[in-house]
Motif scaffolding. Sequence first.
Motif, PDB file in Angstrom:
ATOM      1  N   ARG A  98      -3.739   1.306  -1.567  1.00 31.25           N
ATOM      2  CA  ARG A  98      -2.924   0.129  -1.854  1.00 31.25           C
ATOM      3  C   ARG A  98      -3.217  -0.961  -0.828  1.00 31.25           C
ATOM      4  O   ARG A  98      -3.355  -2.115  -1.139  1.00 31.25           O
ATOM      5  CB  ARG A  98      -1.442   0.521  -1.757  1.00 31.25           C
ATOM      6  CG  ARG A  98      -0.721   0.396  -3.070  1.00 31.25           C
ATOM      7  CD  ARG A  98       0.739   0.644  -2.876  1.00 31.25           C
ATOM      8  NE  ARG A  98       1.027   2.077  -2.928  1.00 31.25           N
ATOM      9  CZ  ARG A  98       2.219   2.582  -2.608  1.00 31.25           C
ATOM     10  NH1 ARG A  98       3.186   1.815  -2.204  1.00 31.25           N
ATOM     11  NH2 ARG A  98       2.441   3.869  -2.695  1.00 31.25           N
ATOM     12  N   HIS A  99      -3.336  -0.500   0.421  1.00 27.25           N
ATOM     13  CA  HIS A  99      -3.591  -1.444   1.493  1.00 27.25           C
ATOM     14  C   HIS A  99      -4.950  -2.110   1.293  1.00 27.25           C
ATOM     15  O   HIS A  99      -5.088  -3.313   1.333  1.00 27.25           O
ATOM     16  CB  HIS A  99      -3.537  -0.724   2.838  1.00 27.25           C
ATOM     17  CG  HIS A  99      -3.747  -1.646   3.986  1.00 27.25           C
ATOM     18  ND1 HIS A  99      -2.779  -2.546   4.375  1.00 27.25           N
ATOM     19  CD2 HIS A  99      -4.823  -1.855   4.781  1.00 27.25           C
ATOM     20  CE1 HIS A  99      -3.259  -3.252   5.382  1.00 27.25           C
ATOM     21  NE2 HIS A  99      -4.486  -2.864   5.646  1.00 27.25           N
ATOM     22  N   ALA A 100      -5.937  -1.264   1.013  1.00 26.07           N
ATOM     23  CA  ALA A 100      -7.298  -1.780   0.844  1.00 26.07           C
ATOM     24  C   ALA A 100      -7.355  -2.764  -0.317  1.00 26.07           C
ATOM     25  O   ALA A 100      -7.940  -3.837  -0.216  1.00 26.07           O
ATOM     26  CB  ALA A 100      -8.256  -0.624   0.592  1.00 26.07           C
ATOM     27  N   ALA A 101      -6.680  -2.399  -1.404  1.00 28.40           N
ATOM     28  CA  ALA A 101      -6.759  -3.244  -2.592  1.00 28.40           C
ATOM     29  C   ALA A 101      -6.077  -4.583  -2.369  1.00 28.40           C
ATOM     30  O   ALA A 101      -6.364  -5.558  -3.045  1.00 28.40           O
ATOM     31  CB  ALA A 101      -6.125  -2.527  -3.780  1.00 28.40           C
ATOM     32  N   SER A 138     -12.619   0.374  -4.137  1.00 28.14           N
ATOM     33  CA  SER A 138     -13.048   1.276  -3.061  1.00 28.14           C
ATOM     34  C   SER A 138     -13.599   0.515  -1.859  1.00 28.14           C
ATOM     35  O   SER A 138     -13.668   1.048  -0.759  1.00 28.14           O
ATOM     36  CB  SER A 138     -14.091   2.267  -3.584  1.00 28.14           C
ATOM     37  OG  SER A 138     -15.275   1.588  -3.926  1.00 28.14           O
ATOM     38  N   ASN A 139     -14.023  -0.718  -2.061  1.00 30.49           N
ATOM     39  CA  ASN A 139     -14.561  -1.511  -0.946  1.00 30.49           C
ATOM     40  C   ASN A 139     -13.485  -2.291  -0.190  1.00 30.49           C
ATOM     41  O   ASN A 139     -13.710  -2.731   0.923  1.00 30.49           O
ATOM     42  CB  ASN A 139     -15.607  -2.510  -1.442  1.00 30.49           C
ATOM     43  CG  ASN A 139     -16.864  -1.819  -1.932  1.00 30.49           C
ATOM     44  OD1 ASN A 139     -17.272  -0.817  -1.373  1.00 30.49           O
ATOM     45  ND2 ASN A 139     -17.448  -2.342  -2.988  1.00 30.49           N
ATOM     46  N   GLY A 140     -12.334  -2.505  -0.820  1.00 31.48           N
ATOM     47  CA  GLY A 140     -11.234  -3.175  -0.137  1.00 31.48           C
ATOM     48  C   GLY A 140     -11.402  -4.661   0.067  1.00 31.48           C
ATOM     49  O   GLY A 140     -10.630  -5.273   0.804  1.00 31.48           O
ATOM     50  N   LEU A 186      -9.282 -13.511  -5.283  1.00 34.30           N
ATOM     51  CA  LEU A 186      -8.591 -12.808  -6.358  1.00 34.30           C
ATOM     52  C   LEU A 186      -8.074 -11.497  -5.805  1.00 34.30           C
ATOM     53  O   LEU A 186      -8.836 -10.732  -5.205  1.00 34.30           O
ATOM     54  CB  LEU A 186      -9.565 -12.491  -7.498  1.00 34.30           C
ATOM     55  CG  LEU A 186     -10.170 -13.663  -8.240  1.00 34.30           C
ATOM     56  CD1 LEU A 186     -11.225 -13.155  -9.222  1.00 34.30           C
ATOM     57  CD2 LEU A 186      -9.086 -14.424  -8.980  1.00 34.30           C
ATOM     58  N   GLU A 187      -6.813 -11.243  -5.990  1.00 38.80           N
ATOM     59  CA  GLU A 187      -6.254  -9.959  -5.590  1.00 38.80           C
ATOM     60  C   GLU A 187      -6.664  -8.917  -6.625  1.00 38.80           C
ATOM     61  O   GLU A 187      -6.458  -9.108  -7.832  1.00 38.80           O
ATOM     62  CB  GLU A 187      -4.725 -10.077  -5.522  1.00 38.80           C
ATOM     63  CG  GLU A 187      -4.050  -8.796  -5.116  1.00 38.80           C
ATOM     64  CD  GLU A 187      -2.548  -8.848  -5.301  1.00 38.80           C
ATOM     65  OE1 GLU A 187      -1.886  -7.878  -4.911  1.00 38.80           O
ATOM     66  OE2 GLU A 187      -2.036  -9.842  -5.850  1.00 38.80           O
ATOM     67  N   ASN A 188      -7.238  -7.825  -6.145  1.00 37.50           N
ATOM     68  CA  ASN A 188      -7.664  -6.748  -7.037  1.00 37.50           C
ATOM     69  C   ASN A 188      -6.542  -5.722  -7.135  1.00 37.50           C
ATOM     70  O   ASN A 188      -6.206  -5.067  -6.162  1.00 37.50           O
ATOM     71  CB  ASN A 188      -8.937  -6.096  -6.471  1.00 37.50           C
ATOM     72  CG  ASN A 188      -9.437  -4.937  -7.320  1.00 37.50           C
ATOM     73  OD1 ASN A 188      -8.729  -4.445  -8.192  1.00 37.50           O
ATOM     74  ND2 ASN A 188     -10.651  -4.504  -7.055  1.00 37.50           N
ATOM     75  N   SER A 205     -17.790  -6.821 -15.451  1.00 31.20           N
ATOM     76  CA  SER A 205     -17.843  -7.899 -14.461  1.00 31.20           C
ATOM     77  C   SER A 205     -17.732  -7.402 -13.008  1.00 31.20           C
ATOM     78  O   SER A 205     -17.978  -8.171 -12.094  1.00 31.20           O
ATOM     79  CB  SER A 205     -16.770  -8.951 -14.752  1.00 31.20           C
ATOM     80  OG  SER A 205     -17.134  -9.658 -15.931  1.00 31.20           O
ATOM     81  N   ARG A 206     -17.378  -6.142 -12.800  1.00 24.03           N
ATOM     82  CA  ARG A 206     -17.498  -5.608 -11.440  1.00 24.03           C
ATOM     83  C   ARG A 206     -18.978  -5.411 -11.116  1.00 24.03           C
ATOM     84  O   ARG A 206     -19.421  -5.658 -10.000  1.00 24.03           O
ATOM     85  CB  ARG A 206     -16.747  -4.272 -11.305  1.00 24.03           C
ATOM     86  CG  ARG A 206     -15.342  -4.443 -10.770  1.00 24.03           C
ATOM     87  CD  ARG A 206     -14.729  -3.140 -10.319  1.00 24.03           C
ATOM     88  NE  ARG A 206     -14.493  -2.204 -11.413  1.00 24.03           N
ATOM     89  CZ  ARG A 206     -13.501  -2.313 -12.285  1.00 24.03           C
ATOM     90  NH1 ARG A 206     -12.650  -3.317 -12.210  1.00 24.03           N
ATOM     91  NH2 ARG A 206     -13.348  -1.427 -13.250  1.00 24.03           N
TER      92      ARG A 206
END
Length: 386
Positions: free
Chosen positions: A38-41, A211-213, A59-61, A363-364
């Motif tokens: 959650r933090h990473a995202a 996964s990359n944050g 953009l917030e993922n 688009s990712r």
Amino acid sequence: MLFVASLLAVSATALAPFTVPIHKSAPFHLSNVPKQERHAASARSAIHRFSTSPGSAPLENVYNFLYRANATVGKGQILTVDLDTGSSDVWVRGAKCTSSDGSCDGPKVNTADSTLKSTGKTYSITYGSGSCSGDIYTGPVAVGNAVASNLPFGVSTSEKGLAGVADGLLGLGYNGISTISQQTGTSANWFDALGFSGANNKFAFYLSDASNGDSGEVTFGGVDTSKYTGAVNYVSVNSQTYWQFDISQVSYSAGSSSGALGGFFANNAISDTGTSLIILGTSQADAINQGIGAQPYNSTLGAYYIDCGIAKTGPSLDFKFPSFTLSVPSKYYVLDNGDGTCISGVTQGAGFLTPSIFGDVLSRAYYTVYDKANNKVGFAKAVHPQ
Ligand SMILES: *[C@@H]1O[C@H](CO)[C@@H](O)[C@H](O)[C@H]1NC(C)=O
Ligand SMILES: *[C@@H]1O[C@H](CO)[C@@H](O)[C@H](O)[C@H]1NC(C)=O
């Protein structure tokens, strides 16, 4: 949740969106995503300002299922909006919003703001995953440093199926499918109102991987060359409604499965940042999911369960266009529900009059350029942090 913000219905003549089957939500709850993730995202960066008018905003993922930006409405009212290339209206949640399912929970715009003016008109829009209706106002709506100063936009009084999505939606499709343009008799197209012209008349999306944050990024008035590598490969828009193009000459391959992507009466696809997955015809979705090792279609879920381990071991999912191939690695098409289960990034739902949808899963992997000067959509290999 599987979010489908696009109107998901196509007709050359029908401007008013019509109701389509609502995709069921996956068992995806923000609360059961691990804290660390959650933090990473939610890692975000500051708005980048460019010296000329083109500019980018972060953009917030939201766990790879949804991407949203901050919009500034009226006098500095900040609300989150889902940036949706699959629809063409702008609206934000209003103070009078009521819903039976929590869709109206969260920040609301205050219309007692001297920069906002009521038009006395109303709107009602049905999306693939929900609906919204309300009153039409005019006023300033900005994302980053891109400001539409006198835009007709919606202020919701009723919402359904949109709980936990965003405080509003900012449509980036063509005017031909805009309900608010139709209701007001003037263009309500936010991007057009920015006034970009010539080579600057475009915008582009980098969608981060959870996964990359890192943050995602949208750029208005140009592209961010640091977010992709190699050539941008373009397809021509064949109807200025959605960002829609022909797929009659496109084939797919995934593991041992391959075949034609289009079919009789089903030869259109759209590029849509407002849809989580890739949505194809039933036979194509079944074959691809078999090819990548997913389980059979689950109609309760509206998706195919897949073993989470396939994110590391699965074959690539390839779409072969006449002059280039888009190849989606397994890490981008296995979506983690955060509860030990995963779903496939490809599902069914396209068919006669409902185009196939290339949503966030594509688009990712591919930085996506929406070129309004030349009416084409471009795809270039996205550069993600290592
Ligand atoms: C949105 O704005 C809030 C402050 O109002 C900020 O904390 C957050 O990082 C911003 N998010 C994005 C995606 O820009
Ligand atoms: C389909 O998905 C639902 C919801 O997650 C689940 O309860 C059900 O067991 C699944 N059905 C099959 C056959 O896997």
